[in-house]
Design a protein around this motif. Structure first.
Motif, short mmCIF file in Angstrom:
data_model
loop_
_atom_site.label_atom_id
_atom_site.label_comp_id
_atom_site.label_asym_id
_atom_site.label_seq_id
_atom_site.Cartn_x
_atom_site.Cartn_y
_atom_site.Cartn_z
N HIS A 219 0.84 -1.20 0.00
CA HIS A 219 0.00 0.00 0.00
C HIS A 219 0.88 1.26 0.00
CE1 HIS A 219 -3.59 -2.33 0.61
NE2 HIS A 219 -3.26 -2.73 1.80
N VAL A 221 1.51 4.90 -1.02
CA VAL A 221 0.72 6.04 -1.46
C VAL A 221 1.65 7.25 -1.59
CG1 VAL A 221 -1.18 7.60 -0.94
CG2 VAL A 221 -1.34 5.19 -0.33
N ALA A 225 -3.25 12.36 1.05
CA ALA A 225 -4.20 11.26 1.18
C ALA A 225 -5.40 11.49 0.27
CB ALA A 225 -4.65 11.15 2.64
N HIS A 226 -5.81 10.43 -0.41
CA HIS A 226 -7.00 10.42 -1.27
C HIS A 226 -6.96 11.53 -2.33
CE1 HIS A 226 -8.66 7.37 1.32
NE2 HIS A 226 -8.50 8.14 2.36
N ASP A 397 -9.74 4.37 -6.06
CA ASP A 397 -9.01 4.84 -4.89
C ASP A 397 -8.79 3.64 -3.96
OD1 ASP A 397 -8.06 5.93 -2.55
OD2 ASP A 397 -9.44 7.62 -2.53
N GLU A 399 -6.74 3.58 -1.45
CA GLU A 399 -6.26 3.98 -0.12
C GLU A 399 -7.22 3.58 0.99
OE1 GLU A 399 -4.61 7.97 0.29
OE2 GLU A 399 -4.66 8.15 -1.88
#
Length: 481
Positions: A219, A221, A225-226, A397, A399
């Motif tokens: 994960h 990223v 965030a997002h 998405d 996340e």
């Protein structure tokens, strides 16, 4: 050791990421760990209609790791076909599973009615897999166990639950049978969760059954965030369209609402109406609020889980139908999370042909699901018996995933004081399971297997010393009898 052999059979969740069901047998007793529905590709979904691999009446009890349909969704059929014993889970898992099963029963009934009215089923007459009434009969078997409580199944088997950190009430299960200890991970959460307390370290066990949903990936990223979701929402609102977010009713809707709250506060997305259109999600929100009041969420999180001034609810069918033509930019959250059923199917039929709109998929999309088709770039999808063009923007998405990734799964195993002797990798796509098995073999140094559906193994602790490179005794691809 009392001389009785202890066997483990992989009745489901082997070779695929759904349909989890694992049978423990010792001295005439049978405990089933999970009893989920198959989802995704037709070849797997067809298995839902087959008789269960062992007579349900021969099973003494079931323990459910958590409330997602692929872990509890077959329970009504199991009870209908003869299970009389208890179905164990945590208090909060049971509350959520009751919501899931009631909704599933209603959806099966509705799908059968729609198929009959539209004539698009191959079966005459089309029948539901189970009904809402049969779901209630299964719910009547629910019994609650606390984390750390020793629950005996007769005098031959017992189990203990520990927090899995995946969704509210989720658990890993340590089963003791004779002299053997088998640890089932269930679906494991990440080392942290936005609203739940963290997962627990596993107790020592010579045999481990571990999930592998994200067994071949991490994960990682990059950026805020997002960001992908925020950018898609902003683009869509600027062009006058609306955003449809596919979110599982259990846990995922809460996490999406929390993320939207943070994005609005930061000014990363415009303030537009946010509508939750899922009766199951609304019921689940009430369970999360109740859990918050009982101190079951992270410290500081109260019953007011989200802060969205524009939040609205759409509990009735008429309110849901009105969302098919929103009229002005809005964000609609609807289930299911893989767009495989529920109210979201009707919204997709109306929204996908419009280039101004966006569809956001949150988290893992299993092969064979409509969500996976959209993520993979489908130009047309079949909805309610008809194909519709995909012109809306589609964004994925990932996340929001609360599944441990490959590194975090191995980290969980590494928290055992003694390495297991044998690890069985389940509940994943084949490539993910094989990748995780290779990683565990290299880093943990024990015997690792990716079992086939129906495979049966012996798990007597006396057979294999901890740290041995020899796998537990196994019978190749033998079906349970």
């Amino acid at each position: 050791m009392d001389g009785a052999r202890t066997a483990l059979t992989f009745l489901g969740g082997a070779g695929t990421v759904t349909g989890s069901a694992f049978l423990m047998e010792h001295d005439g007793r049978r405990l089933l760990v999970d009893c989920g529905l198959y989802q995704g590709e037709r070849r797997w979904r067809r298995l839902n209609w087959e008789p269960f691999a062992v007579p349900p009446a021969s099973i003494d009890a079931v323990v459910v790791t958590h409330a997602h349909l692929d872990h509890c969704g077959y329970l009504p059929d199991l009870v209908r076909d003869g299970l009389t014993g208890p179905i164990w889970g945590t208090r909060w898992s049971n509350a959520l599973a009751a919501i899931v099963l009631r909704d599933s029963g209603r959806l099966h009934e509705r799908d059968a009615r729609d198929a009959r009215a539209s004539g698009y089923s191959r079966h005459d007459p089309p029948l539901p897999l189970y009904t809402a009434e049969q779901a209630e009969q299964a719910i009547a078997h629910f019994r609650a166990a606390s984390y750390g409580e020793l629950v005996p199944i007769g005098d031959a088997i017992d189990f203990t639950l520990s927090p899995a950190g995946h969704v509210l009430g989720s658990a890993s299960v340590l089963v003791r049978a004779g002299g053997s200890r088998v640890q089932f991970s269930g679906d494991l959460g990440r080392p942290w969760h936005p609203i739940l307390p963290p997962r627990a370290s596993p107790p020592d066990a010579k045999t481990v059954v571990i999930e592998s949903t994200y067994g071949d990936r991490s994960h990682h990223v990059a950026g805020p965030a997002h960001h992908a979701m925020a950018a898609a929402i902003s683009r869509t609102v600027r062009r006058g369209g609306s955003v449809l977010i596919a979110a599982f009713a259990i846990d995922r809707t809460v996490l999406v609402l929390e993320a939207l709250s943070a994005l609005v506060r930061a000014g990363d997305i415009p303030e537009v109406p946010v509508i939750v259109d899922s009766p199951m999600a609304l019921a689940a929100l009430d369970v999360y609020r109740d859990a918050a009041e009982h101190g079951q969420l992270q410290t500081g999180i109260g019953a007011d889980l989200v802060d969205l001034p524009t939040l609205r609810l759409a509990p009735t069918p008429d309110e849901s139908m009105a969302l098919n033509r929103p009229g002005s930019p809005s964000i609609v959250l609807s289930a299911s999370g893989m767009a495989s059923g529920g109210r979201i199917v009707h919204h997709l039929r109306s929204w996908l042909p419009d280039r101004d709109n966006s569809v956001i998929l949150t988290g893992f999309q299993a092969p064979g699901t409509r969500g996976r088709e959209l993520v993979d770039g489908a130009r047309d999808v079949k909805l309610l018996g008809r194909y519709v063009p995909v012109r809306a923007e589609v964004v994925h998405d990932e996340e929001f995933s609360v599944h441990a990734d490959a590194d975090e799964l191995v980290e969980w195993l590494g928290q055992m004081h003694q390495s297991p002797a044998a690890v069985y990798v389940v509940h994943g796509e084949q490539r993910a399971s094989i990748a995780l098995a290779d990683r565990i073999r290299d880093r943990v140094g024990c015997a690792v297997s990716v079992p086939e559906r129906g495979e049966k193994v012996l798990v007597d602790d006396t057979d294999v010393p901890t740290g041995s490179a020899s796998p537990a005794v196994r019978s190749s691809s033998r079906r349970a009898r």
